[in-house]
Design a protein around this motif. Structure first.
Motif, short mmCIF file in Angstrom:
data_model
loop_
_atom_site.label_atom_id
_atom_site.label_comp_id
_atom_site.label_asym_id
_atom_site.label_seq_id
_atom_site.Cartn_x
_atom_site.Cartn_y
_atom_site.Cartn_z
N ARG A 71 0.83 -1.20 0.00
CA ARG A 71 0.00 0.00 0.00
C ARG A 71 0.87 1.24 0.00
O ARG A 71 2.00 1.24 0.49
N ASP A 72 0.30 2.30 -0.58
CA ASP A 72 0.90 3.62 -0.52
C ASP A 72 -0.03 4.45 0.36
O ASP A 72 -1.09 4.90 -0.11
N ALA A 73 0.35 4.60 1.61
CA ALA A 73 -0.53 5.27 2.57
C ALA A 73 -0.82 6.71 2.18
O ALA A 73 -1.92 7.21 2.40
N ALA A 74 0.15 7.37 1.57
CA ALA A 74 -0.03 8.77 1.19
C ALA A 74 -1.10 8.92 0.13
O ALA A 74 -1.76 9.96 0.03
N LYS A 75 -1.24 7.89 -0.70
CA LYS A 75 -2.21 7.93 -1.79
C LYS A 75 -3.47 7.14 -1.49
O LYS A 75 -4.36 7.04 -2.33
N ASN A 76 -3.54 6.52 -0.29
CA ASN A 76 -4.68 5.65 0.05
C ASN A 76 -4.91 4.61 -1.04
O ASN A 76 -6.05 4.34 -1.43
N THR A 77 -3.84 4.04 -1.50
CA THR A 77 -3.90 3.09 -2.61
C THR A 77 -3.24 1.78 -2.20
O THR A 77 -2.21 1.78 -1.54
N MET A 78 -3.87 0.70 -2.62
CA MET A 78 -3.39 -0.65 -2.34
C MET A 78 -3.08 -1.35 -3.65
O MET A 78 -3.74 -1.07 -4.67
N TYR A 79 -2.12 -2.24 -3.61
CA TYR A 79 -1.73 -2.97 -4.81
C TYR A 79 -1.71 -4.47 -4.52
O TYR A 79 -1.51 -4.89 -3.38
N LEU A 80 -1.88 -5.25 -5.57
CA LEU A 80 -1.71 -6.70 -5.48
C LEU A 80 -0.89 -7.14 -6.67
O LEU A 80 -1.38 -7.12 -7.80
N GLN A 81 0.36 -7.47 -6.43
CA GLN A 81 1.22 -7.99 -7.48
C GLN A 81 1.02 -9.50 -7.53
O GLN A 81 1.25 -10.21 -6.55
N MET A 82 0.56 -9.98 -8.67
CA MET A 82 0.24 -11.39 -8.84
C MET A 82 1.20 -12.00 -9.86
O MET A 82 1.20 -11.60 -11.03
N ASN A 83 2.01 -12.93 -9.42
CA ASN A 83 2.97 -13.62 -10.27
C ASN A 83 2.63 -15.10 -10.37
O ASN A 83 1.85 -15.62 -9.56
N SER A 84 3.20 -15.75 -11.34
CA SER A 84 2.98 -17.19 -11.53
C SER A 84 1.50 -17.53 -11.51
O SER A 84 1.07 -18.46 -10.82
N LEU A 85 0.74 -16.78 -12.26
CA LEU A 85 -0.72 -16.95 -12.24
C LEU A 85 -1.13 -18.30 -12.80
O LEU A 85 -0.50 -18.84 -13.73
N LYS A 86 -2.19 -18.84 -12.22
CA LYS A 86 -2.74 -20.14 -12.60
C LYS A 86 -4.18 -19.96 -13.05
O LYS A 86 -4.85 -19.00 -12.65
N PRO A 87 -4.69 -20.90 -13.84
CA PRO A 87 -6.10 -20.80 -14.27
C PRO A 87 -7.06 -20.70 -13.08
O PRO A 87 -8.09 -20.01 -13.18
#
Length: 121
Positions: A71-87
């Motif tokens: 998360r970037d608290a200053a921007k009130n923004t959250m992220y989800l980095q998704m790697n090795s994705l599966k069906p």
């Protein structure tokens, strides 16, 4: 009110990566937690990952080692980095926050509209 806008979903091949974003806006005094959920067709909505205001994180067993929440608290923004994705990661991903709008009000949960992630060859 608190508004949540998710972005970053799409179609990706197995083994690929995507990065989801959730931006919170509106009258926000404090964000206590930010959470990603997902819901596949015909299934219940499940917690994927959560990040608390102190930076502590927790993940569902199915995504540990592949997904990273931040998360970037200053921007009130959250992220989800998704790697090795599966069906089986295919689902609508929803952002959820526990937020307090003013010091005198109690906190409430708010939901985003969801973003589709499809993992397919």
């Amino acid at each position: 009110q608190v508004q949540l806008v998710e972005s970053g979903g799409g179609l990706v091949q197995p083994g690929g990566s995507l990065r989801l974003s959730c931006a919170a806006s509106g009258n926000i005094f404090r964000l206590y937690s930010m959470t990603w959920y997902r819901q596949a067709p015909g299934k219940q909505r499940d917690l994927v990952a959560v990040i608390f205001s102190d930076g502590e994180t927790s993940y569902a067993d199915s995504v540990k080692g592949r997904f990273t929440i931040s998360r970037d608290a200053a921007k009130n923004t959250m992220y989800l980095q998704m790697n090795s994705l599966k069906p089986e990661d295919t689902a609508v991903y929803y952002c959820n926050v526990l937020a307090q709008q003013t010091p005198s009000e109690s906190s409430n949960y708010y939901w985003g509209q969801g973003t589709q992630v499809t993992v397919s060859s």
